[in-house]
Design a protein around this motif. Structure first.
Motif, PDB file in Angstrom:
ATOM      1  N   TRP A 233       0.831  -1.205   0.000  1.00 54.45           N
ATOM      2  CA  TRP A 233       0.000   0.000   0.000  1.00 54.45           C
ATOM      3  C   TRP A 233       0.872   1.266   0.000  1.00 54.45           C
ATOM      4  O   TRP A 233       0.501   2.289  -0.573  1.00 54.45           O
ATOM      5  CB  TRP A 233      -0.909   0.010   1.241  1.00 54.45           C
ATOM      6  CG  TRP A 233      -1.993  -0.999   1.164  1.00 54.45           C
ATOM      7  CD1 TRP A 233      -2.007  -2.255   1.692  1.00 54.45           C
ATOM      8  CD2 TRP A 233      -3.254  -0.859   0.496  1.00 54.45           C
ATOM      9  NE1 TRP A 233      -3.172  -2.916   1.405  1.00 54.45           N
ATOM     10  CE2 TRP A 233      -3.968  -2.070   0.675  1.00 54.45           C
ATOM     11  CE3 TRP A 233      -3.850   0.175  -0.235  1.00 54.45           C
ATOM     12  CZ2 TRP A 233      -5.235  -2.271   0.154  1.00 54.45           C
ATOM     13  CZ3 TRP A 233      -5.116  -0.027  -0.748  1.00 54.45           C
ATOM     14  CH2 TRP A 233      -5.802  -1.235  -0.562  1.00 54.45           C
ATOM     15  N   TYR A 234       2.013   1.173   0.669  1.00 54.00           N
ATOM     16  CA  TYR A 234       2.886   2.337   0.820  1.00 54.00           C
ATOM     17  C   TYR A 234       3.442   2.804  -0.524  1.00 54.00           C
ATOM     18  O   TYR A 234       3.437   4.003  -0.823  1.00 54.00           O
ATOM     19  CB  TYR A 234       4.030   1.974   1.771  1.00 54.00           C
ATOM     20  CG  TYR A 234       5.099   3.040   1.914  1.00 54.00           C
ATOM     21  CD1 TYR A 234       4.940   4.100   2.790  1.00 54.00           C
ATOM     22  CD2 TYR A 234       6.285   2.957   1.170  1.00 54.00           C
ATOM     23  CE1 TYR A 234       5.927   5.070   2.931  1.00 54.00           C
ATOM     24  CE2 TYR A 234       7.272   3.922   1.299  1.00 54.00           C
ATOM     25  CZ  TYR A 234       7.086   4.979   2.185  1.00 54.00           C
ATOM     26  OH  TYR A 234       8.059   5.927   2.309  1.00 54.00           O
ATOM     27  N   THR A 235       3.910   1.854  -1.353  1.00 57.61           N
ATOM     28  CA  THR A 235       4.527   2.222  -2.629  1.00 57.61           C
ATOM     29  C   THR A 235       3.561   2.945  -3.560  1.00 57.61           C
ATOM     30  O   THR A 235       3.895   4.019  -4.096  1.00 57.61           O
ATOM     31  CB  THR A 235       5.115   0.967  -3.317  1.00 57.61           C
ATOM     32  OG1 THR A 235       5.991   0.304  -2.403  1.00 57.61           O
ATOM     33  CG2 THR A 235       5.894   1.336  -4.562  1.00 57.61           C
TER      34      THR A 235
ATOM     35  N   GLY B 128       1.055   4.587  -2.592  1.00 57.88           N
ATOM     36  CA  GLY B 128       0.783   5.836  -1.885  1.00 57.88           C
ATOM     37  C   GLY B 128       1.836   6.895  -2.176  1.00 57.88           C
ATOM     38  O   GLY B 128       1.515   8.085  -2.328  1.00 57.88           O
ATOM     39  N   VAL B 129       3.103   6.450  -2.243  1.00 56.63           N
ATOM     40  CA  VAL B 129       4.195   7.370  -2.565  1.00 56.63           C
ATOM     41  C   VAL B 129       3.997   7.940  -3.966  1.00 56.63           C
ATOM     42  O   VAL B 129       4.168   9.149  -4.199  1.00 56.63           O
ATOM     43  CB  VAL B 129       5.560   6.656  -2.459  1.00 56.63           C
ATOM     44  CG1 VAL B 129       6.667   7.507  -3.086  1.00 56.63           C
ATOM     45  CG2 VAL B 129       5.884   6.358  -1.010  1.00 56.63           C
TER      46      VAL B 129
ATOM     47  N   ILE C  89       1.192   8.261  -5.703  1.00 57.84           N
ATOM     48  CA  ILE C  89       0.043   9.180  -5.749  1.00 57.84           C
ATOM     49  C   ILE C  89       0.407  10.508  -5.081  1.00 57.84           C
ATOM     50  O   ILE C  89       0.093  11.596  -5.595  1.00 57.84           O
ATOM     51  CB  ILE C  89      -1.182   8.542  -5.061  1.00 57.84           C
ATOM     52  CG1 ILE C  89      -1.657   7.325  -5.878  1.00 57.84           C
ATOM     53  CG2 ILE C  89      -2.300   9.561  -4.889  1.00 57.84           C
ATOM     54  CD1 ILE C  89      -2.696   6.481  -5.176  1.00 57.84           C
ATOM     55  N   SER C  90       1.099  10.413  -3.940  1.00 64.56           N
ATOM     56  CA  SER C  90       1.483  11.634  -3.216  1.00 64.56           C
ATOM     57  C   SER C  90       2.411  12.497  -4.059  1.00 64.56           C
ATOM     58  O   SER C  90       2.264  13.735  -4.111  1.00 64.56           O
ATOM     59  CB  SER C  90       2.175  11.266  -1.893  1.00 64.56           C
ATOM     60  OG  SER C  90       1.312  10.537  -1.063  1.00 64.56           O
TER      61      SER C  90
END
Length: 629
Positions: free
Chosen positions: A237-239, A241-242, A244-245
């Motif tokens: 989920w983190y990758t 998220g990075v 998109i951010s």
């Protein structure tokens, strides 16, 4: 990629970057900037192509990997004509991959050492005593192999002729050679350091103990700890998220370079590698110390163990009765004479305790010559004719006069089996035997206590025997006269109280408790293929102190995992702060990112340092007093 390929990619990319710099320094014409840019683009392509392939393969299985972040950042840098940043990011990532692979190979060295130690040929002894060198696959169980001084033992088997010292470090972690005589077990992959042996093969190739250990360590090093599984789900989920951010920041600020920089510094590489490298190192170190841990999950659980339930017979004790006391009741008979008469009489006995008395006499150099005129008295003992004297060994009922039983009762209270020795119907002495405490049990209990672990002895033996052993060893609690289901109930009771329980047993009547415990421990597993496959922790040598070492190593490994996770998270936070307040570029971000990966790996590799320091075997004071007596 193979190691040489990863280093080759990083090397060529680095060379192209150097050529780019040189072109600007050596030439000042109009072509030099174009040439410098071309070299930088080539460096980015060379280093980035394998990364792009890896990212594509991950996407095919619907996974957004770290590699994708690097590829997007590098391609984006090319589009905004920031060729140096693109080359630097891909080169540093490729270099980091090469260093990471090299250090991971280093952590797996314990397994490669085991694989390298596997023999490939054997010297087969033929029926006419001639020898033939054969491949292992040509051998069959029952074949006889000849092993000379300095040679490697090629098979699991039993010694049928010969004697010698065998270095079993690859199997048990023992530094001193083990003496082998006819009937002794030997293992493939060990080395004969003295003597010559003829060995009957019982386990060949994949059926050998060494092969089972290799298989177990391979599976264990690939097994995922609960923390690792959580982090993999987190990074899934983190990758995204990075990404998109970074896209949102780019749209808001209209600063493409800032967005690409966020992609690079957001790589969770150190976070993802922090757990597996620690597990591989911890399990590898344990394997070299003769401790097999089933996998990362069990490593984490072992670190939480706060109580050990241990069986008595065969674990804390030898499981073999030994002579403990010889007392004289008649001044005309020395203790040696009493023991010799008892041993001679017992040569005609079939009672399990007779062997302990005979062996005790033999160790003192006394005669154990066979007698033939004897009769066993069921439930009482034996009466034998020894050189014309009627020698009785057993209860007072065998004697003509009832002797004082106070000393017998005192010895029985200590958990020993005491017997009168009578000559012509008159008691002249006492001999006593007991299941002897292992010489390393006391140091094992002390080591567990130092690790903050409570020790409970659970046994089916009589309460007075168990209490005596427990008192000598200083265990925290003694539970005696138990059935297998009672031991299971103890484990469940402790777990209900919030304890993490390790159970050490013989794997037969302790099977229910071993299965229910958080960690099931098998001791002396080198001779038990089933224990190697099923135990959560298998102590290859018959040494209980290795359990405390295994728990301590597990705690060190878990602490290393926590430190590495903290380093990874702090690195990301610091880099983010650096981007927001200025000064951190893509190349700097990747450099710090790769440095954090290498730091995490370096800290994990500290687990590979040998830390096994076993205390010399120490007998309890009572045991010393008995020996001195």
């Amino acid at each position: 990629m193979k190691t040489w390929k990863t280093w080759g990619v990083a090397g060529i990319s680095g060379l192209l970057i150097v050529l780019s710099w040189l072109s600007t320094l050596l030439w000042t014409n109009a072509i030099s900037p174009l040439l410098a840019d071309a070299f930088m683009i080539a460096a980015a392509v060379v280093a980035g192509w394998p990364i792009a392939k890896s990212a594509y393969q991950a996407l095919r299985i619907r996974m957004i990997s770290i590699d994708l972040l690097v590829v997007v950042a590098a391609v984006g840098a090319l589009f905004i004509n920031n060729f140096w940043e693109s080359a630097a990011v891909t080169f540093l990532f490729a270099l980091g991959k090469a260093l990471e692979q090299a250090t991971m190979n280093r952590t797996r060295k314990s397994l490669s050492d085991l694989v390298d130690s596997a023999p490939e040929t054997a010297t087969k002894l033929n029926a006419d005593d001639s020898t033939t060198t054969v491949e292992l696959w040509e051998l069959n169980p029952g074949d006889i192999v000849l092993v000379r001084n300095g040679e490697q033992i090629p098979v699991d088997g039993k010694v049928i002729i010969g004697a010698g010292g065998v270095d079993e470090a690859t199997i048990t972690g023992e530094s001193m050679p083990a003496e082998k005589t006819p009937g002794s077990e030997v293992f493939a992959g060990t080395w004969l350091r003295s003597g010559v042996l003829r060995v009957e093969a019982t386990g060949i190739g994949s059926d050998s103990t060494l092969a089972k250990i290799i298989h177990r360590v391979e599976d264990a090093q690939d097994d995922k700890a609960r923390t690792q599984t959580f982090l993999e789900k987190f990074s899934a989920w983190y990758t995204p998220g990075v990404m998109i951010s970074a896209a949102v920041v780019g749209l808001i600020t209209m600063n493409v370079e800032l967005a690409l920089t966020l992609l690079v510094i957001g790589c969770p590489g150190a976070l993802v590698i922090s757990i597996p490298v620690s597990i591989v190192a911890g399990i590898g170190r344990a394997a070299r110390d003769g401790v097999l841990i089933k996998g990362g999950e069990y490593l984490e659980t072992a670190a939480k163990v706060d109580v050990v339930v241990v069986d008595k017979t065969g674990t804390l004790t030898t499981g073999q009765p030994q002579l403990t006391d010889v007392e004289s009741l008649d001044a005309t008979f020395s203790t040696d004479k009493i023991l010799e008469l008892a041993a001679r009489a017992e040569t005609a006995s079939e009672h399990p305790l007779a062997e302990a008395i005979i062996r005790g006499a033999g160790e003192r150099g006394l005669s154990t010559e066979l007698v033939f005129d004897a009769r066993n008295v069921t439930g009482r003992g034996i009466i034998a004719d020894v050189d014309g004297q009627e020698i009785a060994v057993g209860s007072a009922a065998l004697l003509n006069h009832t002797p004082d039983s106070a000393k017998i009762l005192a010895l029985n209270e200590q958990g020993k089996t005491a017997m009168f020795v009578g000559v012509d119907g008159r008691a002249v002495g006492i001999v006593a035997v007991a299941d002897a405490i292992r010489s390393d049990s006391l140091s094992a209990i002390k080591a567990l206590h130092r690790a903050g672990i409570e020790v409970i002895m659970a046994t089916g033996d009589a309460d007075r025997v168990a209490q005596n052993v427990g008192m000598e060893l200083g265990v925290d609690d003694v539970r005696a006269e138990l059935l297998p289901e009672d031991k299971l109930e103890i484990v469940r009771e402790l777990q209900a109280a919030g304890k993490t329980v390790a159970m050490v047993g013989d794997g037969v009547n302790d099977t229910p408790a071993l299965a229910a415990a958080d960690i099931g421990v098998a001791m002396g597993a080198a001779g038990s293929p089933a224990a190697i496959e099923t135990a959560d922790i298998a102590l290859m040598a018959d040494r209980l102190p290795r359990l405390a070492h295994a728990v301590t190593l597990a705690k060190r490994t878990v602490n290393t995992m926590r430190i590495n996770i903290a380093i990874a998270l702090v690195t990301v936070v610091v880099l983010l702060a650096g981007v927001l307040f200025g000064g951190v570029t893509m190349s700097v971000g990747m450099l710090v990112h790769e440095a954090s990966v290498l730091l995490v790996i370096g800290i994990a590799m500290l687990l590979l340092r040998p830390t096994l320091k076993e205390e010399p075997a120490v007998m309890s004071k009572k045991s010393v007093d008995r020996v001195n007596a």
